[in-house]
Design a protein around this motif. Structure first.
Motif, short mmCIF file in Angstrom:
data_model
loop_
_atom_site.label_atom_id
_atom_site.label_comp_id
_atom_site.label_asym_id
_atom_site.label_seq_id
_atom_site.Cartn_x
_atom_site.Cartn_y
_atom_site.Cartn_z
N GLY A 32 0.76 -1.24 0.00
CA GLY A 32 0.00 0.00 0.00
C GLY A 32 0.79 1.29 0.00
O GLY A 32 0.24 2.35 -0.19
N VAL A 33 2.08 1.25 0.24
CA VAL A 33 2.86 2.48 0.22
C VAL A 33 4.04 2.32 -0.73
O VAL A 33 4.35 1.24 -1.18
CB VAL A 33 3.39 2.86 1.63
N THR A 34 4.69 3.45 -1.02
CA THR A 34 5.77 3.39 -1.99
C THR A 34 7.14 3.27 -1.33
O THR A 34 8.15 3.52 -1.95
CB THR A 34 5.77 4.65 -2.88
N VAL A 35 7.15 2.94 -0.07
CA VAL A 35 8.43 2.78 0.60
C VAL A 35 9.01 1.40 0.26
O VAL A 35 8.32 0.40 0.40
CB VAL A 35 8.26 2.91 2.13
N SER A 418 11.52 10.84 1.73
CA SER A 418 10.14 10.82 2.19
C SER A 418 9.20 10.37 1.09
O SER A 418 9.41 10.64 -0.09
CB SER A 418 9.73 12.19 2.71
N GLU A 419 8.16 9.69 1.51
CA GLU A 419 7.21 9.14 0.55
C GLU A 419 6.52 10.24 -0.24
O GLU A 419 6.31 10.12 -1.44
CB GLU A 419 6.17 8.30 1.31
N MET A 424 5.55 13.03 -5.39
CA MET A 424 5.47 14.29 -6.12
C MET A 424 6.51 14.34 -7.23
O MET A 424 6.23 14.80 -8.33
CB MET A 424 5.70 15.44 -5.14
N THR A 425 7.71 13.84 -6.94
CA THR A 425 8.76 13.88 -7.95
C THR A 425 8.42 12.97 -9.13
O THR A 425 8.64 13.33 -10.28
CB THR A 425 10.11 13.48 -7.32
N VAL A 426 7.86 11.81 -8.84
CA VAL A 426 7.47 10.90 -9.91
C VAL A 426 6.47 11.59 -10.84
O VAL A 426 6.53 11.46 -12.06
CB VAL A 426 6.85 9.60 -9.33
N LEU A 427 5.56 12.38 -10.26
CA LEU A 427 4.57 13.08 -11.07
C LEU A 427 5.22 14.14 -11.96
O LEU A 427 4.77 14.40 -13.06
CB LEU A 427 3.53 13.75 -10.16
N LEU A 428 6.29 14.75 -11.45
CA LEU A 428 6.89 15.87 -12.18
C LEU A 428 7.88 15.43 -13.25
O LEU A 428 8.04 16.10 -14.27
CB LEU A 428 7.61 16.80 -11.19
#
Lengths: 668, 78
Positions: A32-35, A418-419, A424-428
């Protein structure tokens, strides 16, 4: 048995994990998380799993990483904790150790970087430390592979004998002591019912962890009693609850260190780091050095090493494809199968593998910079710039990589702390125009903007960056609001990168990419091949304008008519561009019957300068290739989110292209 | 005086850590607690964040957060 590996960031946790497990690792995401979650079997002990938990400084329910560690320790109930600490930075590292001891799970303390401590004339009285803390203490040097077998022996022994750490009072008689004991007494039954240590629960409650109060099922009456006790302590101690507990732990650790550790004020490594930083984070040199380094890595990756490897690999694939193609033709195999093998399978595999050299070379450099400690300096130097869009300095690296190739850039976000920053970076990243789009820009500027080539090119790049910034600001104000991550970052000493760590990371990245490549990307390429090869009635087409893809293009074409290009061939090429951006031009060439050589003249028939501009803007911003989508899916760990991102990119691209078309229409 | 106003190269003693929420807790966890000695090592090229030395390691925090940390220069404590 299952052990948890817990420790601060930069204390050599990954190195120890690699020593314990070798290449026997499995990397995935926590549910469930991207960690990132790494787990592996201890070498020579197939029944023992070690889980590498994220590097944290404290057990608090704030950052995603901390919540995850707490959740894992409480709910997964590991048989033992391997707590690794940096012996050269013992005070801050043992702070976490004290919190772990309170959890009453069998644990050992591993003191890493002992070689560095001793080479500076320092020493640790391991026996005494072990006596005071009541847990086994093992000195090691993970980099030199020293002491690893003792770690394995000790943790197995401790876990088998279920040696629970003793209940230690970290503070002498006084207000804090009284408060902890009072609260422990109040909640003892609740904690035992839940199966957690009462002492640990008490400190959590004193620190005001309301989730924990719910979890324990405390009544209003009990909550009031606790609050009363805490208020009394705050008054008597003269510090608030957070500061009082932090103060208690640090005092205990200082006392412990004074009794057991001798070391010099400043070590050789610290001096060296300071000297290196005098240059690398220098007021005037820092930025040129950073951009110079990035440029060098780009050049080596995309022009020299990566490109050479890519050519070699590409040459091999072409050779093999030709041989197989000729063989199939000689055998008189049906043209459909021939096309499936040559264009579909080999074409698909080829386009997938062509990414591999770039990924490997890029991550080779990145992991060296990361391992050496430079990335923390990048964050330090770039923080002010990126803070404005709600990110911290480290995100600059994936974003710059985005100009090369979106796939490794998205993969590189994994090193962010940080997750929230990661997501956010993946989106950008996709808004940074990748190098595969350059041929499209080149052909179109040649055809339409002969006089203003550079201007249009620069405009496109800047446009992408601006769209990214606007998107970031929107996200900061909406989806990612209210979750600011504190920028409190350690600047670790520079160290020689360990070849083993670098090699394992490369192996991990390559494996990771190939796994998804041969599922998602391969299937997607085959689907596109199928659509290109067959007519809607499933006959093999000789004229590509009869293919299913062409029909889809016709269906899709009206969508683009507000952007100024209502032509099925253009729509088709954009769909084909999903396999790789290079396919946009080649598809246009095939569909117009002009081939790649005569594409310029055919383009002038298809586009006006105005619609060409809006087409370029759309190409700049719309969803990158399948490989990038697969990478995004991997990092976001959610199909739904990935689908939403892809949809958002298409919508943003359409809106931006429409805006440019209308706006530029006023001038052109 | 607050930590963000402390001159580069100066060593001071923390008297109070203000602010609230996760950030404050993080600062405390990292060892920025009253009575701790801190040296301001450097200011980042763009003027922010700052680099600190404390408890034998180096830490970077933003100026706006350093504002919440009250310090006194060594002499005042003595």
């Amino acid at each position: 048995m299952k052990f948890a590996l817990v420790g601060n960031q930069n204390c050599g946790k990954t190195t120890l994990f690699n020593c314990l497990t070798g290449s026997n690792q499995h990397v995935g995401n926590f549910p469930g998380v991207t960690v990132a979650q790494k787990s592996g079997k201890i070498r020579g002990h197939k029944d023992i799993t070690v889980v590498d938990l994220p590097g944290i400084y404290s057990i608090r329910p704030y950052s995603g990483e901390e919540i995850l560690t707490l959740d894992f320790l409480l709910n997964q109930k590991p048989d033992g904790i391997i707590n690794i600490a940096d012996a050269t930075n013992i005070e801050r590292n043992l702070y976490l150790t004290l919190q772990l001891i309170e959890m009453q799970i069998p644990m050992i303390l591993v003191l890493n970087m002992m070689d560095e401590l001793t080479s500076n004339g320092g020493s640790v009285d391991v026996k005494k430390m072990s006596e005071i803390l009541g847990i086994p203490v093992v000195p090691i040097s993970a980099v030199k592979n020293e002491g690893i077998s003792e770690v394995v022996d000790k943790i197995i022994q401790t876990a088998q004998e279920k040696e629970i750490p003793p209940k230690i009072d970290f503070c002498p008689e006084g207000p804090v002591h009284r408060c902890i004991h009072a609260v422990t007494h109040i909640i003892e039954d609740h904690a035992q019912r839940l199966g957690v240590s009462p002492r640990f629960a008490a400190t959590k409650l004193i620190e005001g962890d309301s989730d924990f109060a719910e979890l324990l099922g405390l009544g209003e009456n009990e909550k009031e009693l606790i609050e009363h006790s805490v208020l009394e302590m705050e008054h008597d101690r003269g510090l608030d609850r957070h500061a009082a507990l932090a103060d208690m732990r640090y005092n205990f650790v200082e006392e412990l260190a004074a009794q057991t550790v001798t070391k010099k004020e400043i070590s050789k490594e610290q001096m060296r780091s300071k000297r290196i930083d005098a240059v690398l984070t220098h007021k005037y040199f820092a930025l040129p050095i950073f951009f110079g380094l990035m440029f060098l890595i780009f050049w080596l990756t995309f022009d020299v090493l990566g490109a050479a490897l890519q050519d070699l690999l590409g040459g091999g694939i072409t050779l093999l494809t030709d041989k197989v193609g000729a063989g199939l033709a000689a055998l008189g195999i049906s043209p459909v199968v021939h096309s499936l093998v040559v264009n579909g399978v080999f074409g698909g595999v080829g386009s997938v593998l062509s990414f591999l050299p770039i990924i490997i070379v890029l991550f080779f450099f990145l992991s060296i910079l990361e391992d050496a400690g430079y990335m923390a300096r990048v964050a330090f130097v770039m923080d002010k710039l990126l803070r404005k869009i709600g990110l911290s300095g480290r995100s600059i690296v994936p974003m710059l990589l985005g100009f090369g190739c979106t796939v490794p850039a998205v993969m590189a976000t994994r090193t962010l702390n940080s997750e929230r920053d990661r997501k956010m970076t993946v989106l950008l990243v996709p808004f940074m125009s990748c190098s595969a789009k350059i041929p499209i820009y080149a052909v179109f500027t040649d055809a339409f903007f002969e006089k203003h080539k550079a201007l249009v090119m620069i405009g496109l790049y800047v446009g992408g960056i601006l769209t990214g910034i606007v998107t970031a600001l929107l996200m900061k104000a909406t989806a990612f609001r209210g979750k600011p991550i504190p920028f409190v970052m350690e600047l670790p000493n520079y160290r020689m990168p360990s070849p083993k760590t670098v090699a394992l990371l490369l192996w991990e990245k390559a494996k990771d990419f190939l796994q998804k490549a041969f599922t998602v990307i391969f299937v997607a390429t085959l689907v596109i091949w199928f659509l290109q090869t067959f007519s809607p009635k499933f006959f093999v087409v000789t004229d590509s304008s009869e293919s299913i893809l062409a029909y889809l293009g016709r269906l899709l074409a009206p969508v683009f008519s507000p952007l100024g290009f209502n032509d099925w061939r253009i729509a088709t090429s954009l769909v084909a561009g999903l396999t790789a951006k290079e396919a946009v031009i080649s598809t246009l060439g095939v569909l117009t019957g002009a081939g790649t050589e005569n594409i310029l003249s055919s383009l002038t028939n298809l586009f006006t300068p105005l619609s060409a501009l809006s087409f370029l803007v759309f190409t700049l911003l719309y969803t990158p290739c399948f490989a990038a989508i697969a990478a995004i899916k991997r990092e976001m760990n959610s199909r739904l989110v990935t689908a939403a991102i892809v949809a958002a990119q298409c919508v943003i691209a359409w809106v931006a292209a429409f805006g440019v078309y209308k706006l530029a229409g006023l001038f052109l | 005086m607050t930590l963000d106003k402390t001159a580069v190269g100066k060593t001071v003693t923390i008297t109070k850590v203000g602010g609230s929420g996760p950030l404050r807790c993080r600062l405390l966890d990292m060892g920025l607690i009253p009575k701790t000695k801190v040296t301001v090592q450097k200011v980042a090229p763009m003027g922010d964040p700052i680099e600190l030395q404390l408890r034998g390691y180096r830490l970077s925090i933003r100026k706006e957060d350093a504002k919440n940390i009250e310090v006194s220069s060594g002499e005042e404590v003595l």
